[in-house]
Design an enzyme around this catalytic site. Structure first.
Site, short mmCIF file in Angstrom:
data_model
loop_
_atom_site.label_atom_id
_atom_site.label_comp_id
_atom_site.label_asym_id
_atom_site.label_seq_id
_atom_site.Cartn_x
_atom_site.Cartn_y
_atom_site.Cartn_z
N LYS A 79 -9.73 57.76 45.52
CA LYS A 79 -10.84 56.80 45.58
C LYS A 79 -12.14 57.55 45.84
O LYS A 79 -12.12 58.66 46.34
CB LYS A 79 -10.62 55.81 46.72
N ASP A 117 -6.26 64.34 35.15
CA ASP A 117 -7.40 64.41 34.21
C ASP A 117 -8.67 63.78 34.77
O ASP A 117 -9.76 64.33 34.62
CB ASP A 117 -7.04 63.81 32.84
N GLY A 118 -8.51 62.64 35.49
CA GLY A 118 -9.68 61.97 36.06
C GLY A 118 -10.37 62.85 37.09
O GLY A 118 -11.59 63.04 37.06
N ASP A 142 2.50 61.77 36.27
CA ASP A 142 2.42 61.09 34.97
C ASP A 142 2.54 62.07 33.80
O ASP A 142 2.84 61.65 32.68
CB ASP A 142 1.09 60.33 34.85
N MET A 184 6.82 54.73 37.53
CA MET A 184 5.38 54.97 37.39
C MET A 184 5.10 55.75 36.10
O MET A 184 5.98 55.94 35.28
CB MET A 184 4.86 55.73 38.60
O1 F6P Z 1 -1.27 58.79 38.77
C1 F6P Z 1 -0.20 58.84 39.65
C2 F6P Z 1 0.25 57.46 40.04
O2 F6P Z 1 1.38 57.58 40.88
C3 F6P Z 1 0.57 56.52 38.87
O3 F6P Z 1 1.80 56.80 38.26
C4 F6P Z 1 0.48 55.18 39.54
O4 F6P Z 1 0.15 54.15 38.63
C5 F6P Z 1 -0.66 55.39 40.53
O5 F6P Z 1 -0.77 56.78 40.74
C6 F6P Z 1 -0.46 54.71 41.86
O6 F6P Z 1 -1.61 54.91 42.61
P1 F6P Z 1 -1.73 54.57 44.16
O7 F6P Z 1 -1.10 55.70 44.92
O8 F6P Z 1 -3.19 54.48 44.40
O9 F6P Z 1 -0.99 53.30 44.38
#
Ligand code: F6P
Length: 360
Positions: A79, A117-118, A142, A184
């Site tokens: 975030k 990537d982000g 991912d 995920m």
């Molecule tokens: O990008 C990694 C990941 O685990 C994704 O597979 C999933 O959609 C997301 O992050 C979950 O994010 P958070 O930890 O913010 O719930």
């Protein structure tokens, strides 16, 4: 060796297994081989907003427990984009200059940013604005970072999802049920296709290949008619409803999260009286735990290569895994290409070759 003496390292974005072994490799190579100082920045770029910046010198003797430790000893966040940073009153402001200021205070010659990537795209923008010497290391369960075949964290997540299928198979068979495992992967189906093949799924649904509920039900019935009393379905979280609607929910902070496709499929199959169904949503279990040997190895190879790139003063590069070798590419190329599952690629062909149903 050039004139580099003091380098920074941070982990950014969602955590995964393998981050700590990667940090360990960077520290061992930089401190013991080059004689540099390594400064670990805490909570990704957020550490740069503190005064003084939240950072610590990392020593080789601290690194021993890291090989087997999940998560990241530096902390992380997915975030707080520096260019649209959320303030307590809900407004978004540009805090990039504050972060650049924090970086300046640390007196770093270069930075290793470990992220998806982000995160790597954001770090590059900061690096260009602040004149940082940046090298990126790809990590994400991912496995969707462009150009690299592998990212740190993917293998452990696949192991965990495979083990889940191994376990679910017995209970599915005992109760003659259809069990759906939701995994995920954000917008890509890499975890689902890899674990689905390795764990013996009967049906694999990924966002890259369309499906119909009728076909899924027909496959389950066909299996039943052959005496196969249970079926295992693995589905990637970004698979949409048959009609193309995304399955998301808004969390308490107003952010949109993927999730719910497992339950949706279960209701559709059940309401057609095809089979009794149960759903397991694997969630963050995929991100935790002891890093697999393969993730430790990739992390080690990436960590050493990233430090060597700094020594060669090759910046704005990301290390990659290609054809069994560590290479590097301009970060711009890596972030320009999203890596989804190739519907004509080897894994899809393998799954089809095994008789696994993929939706189309
Ligand atoms: O990008 C990694 C990941 O685990 C994704 O597979 C999933 O959609 C997301 O992050 C979950 O994010 P958070 O930890 O913010 O719930």
């Amino acid at each position: 060796m050039g004139d580099t003496k003091r380098i920074g390292i941070l982990t950014s974005g969602g955590d995964c297994a393998g981050l700590n072994p990667t940090i360990r490799a960077v520290v061992l190579r930089a401190v013991e081989h080059y004689g540099w100082e390594v400064i670990g920045i805490q909570q990704a770029t957020h550490g740069l907003l503190k005064d003084p910046p939240a950072a610590m010198a990392l020593q080789p003797q601290q690194m021993s427990p890291l090989l087997t430790a999940g998560g990241t000893m530096l902390g992380t966040t997915n975030k707080g984009n520096p260019f649209a940073f959320p303030m307590p009153d809900g407004t978004l402001i540009d805090r990039s200059e504050d972060m650049i200021d924090g970086y300046r205070k640390l007196g770093l010659d270069a930075l290793i940013g470990i992220g998806g990537d982000g995160s790597i795209a954001i770090l590059r923008k900061l690096a260009q604005q602040g004149n940082w010497n940046l090298v990126g290391i790809p990590k994400t369960i991912d496995n969707d970072v462009g150009v690299t075949e592998r990212s740190v964290g993917f293998d452990t997540a696949v192991n965990i999802a495979t083990e889940a299928l191994d376990r679910l198979q017995f209970t599915a068979a005992s109760h003659s049920r259809v069990i759906i495992l939701e995994v995920m992967g954000r917008d890509a189906g890499h975890i689902a296709i890899s674990a689905g093949i390795a764990g013996g799924a009967d049906i694999i649904l990924i966002p890259e290949i369309p499906y119909t509920i009728d076909n899924v039900c027909a496959i389950i019935k066909e299996r039943q008619s052959k005496g196969k009393n249970y079926s295992l379905i693995i589905v990637a979280e970004a698979v949409r409803t048959e009609g193309g609607d995304p399955l998301t929910h808004t969390d308490g902070l107003g952010e949109c999260r993927l999730g719910g496709i497992g339950q949706y499929l279960s209701e559709q199959i059940c309401s057609r009286h095809v089979a009794e169904t149960r759903v397991t949503v694997l969630g963050h279990v995929q991100r935790g735990g002891i890093p697999s040997p393969s993730d430790r190895l990739i992390g080690a190879a990436f960590g050493v290569a990233a430090v060597d790139l700094i020594a060669e003063r090759q910046f704005d590069q990301m290390v990659t895994w290609q054809n069994r070798q560590v290479m590097s590419v301009p970060i711009a190329d890596a972030i320009a290409h999203y890596r989804a599952v190739d519907p004509t690629g080897t894994l899809v062909k393998t799954a089809r070759g095994l008789g696994i149903y993929l939706g189309d």
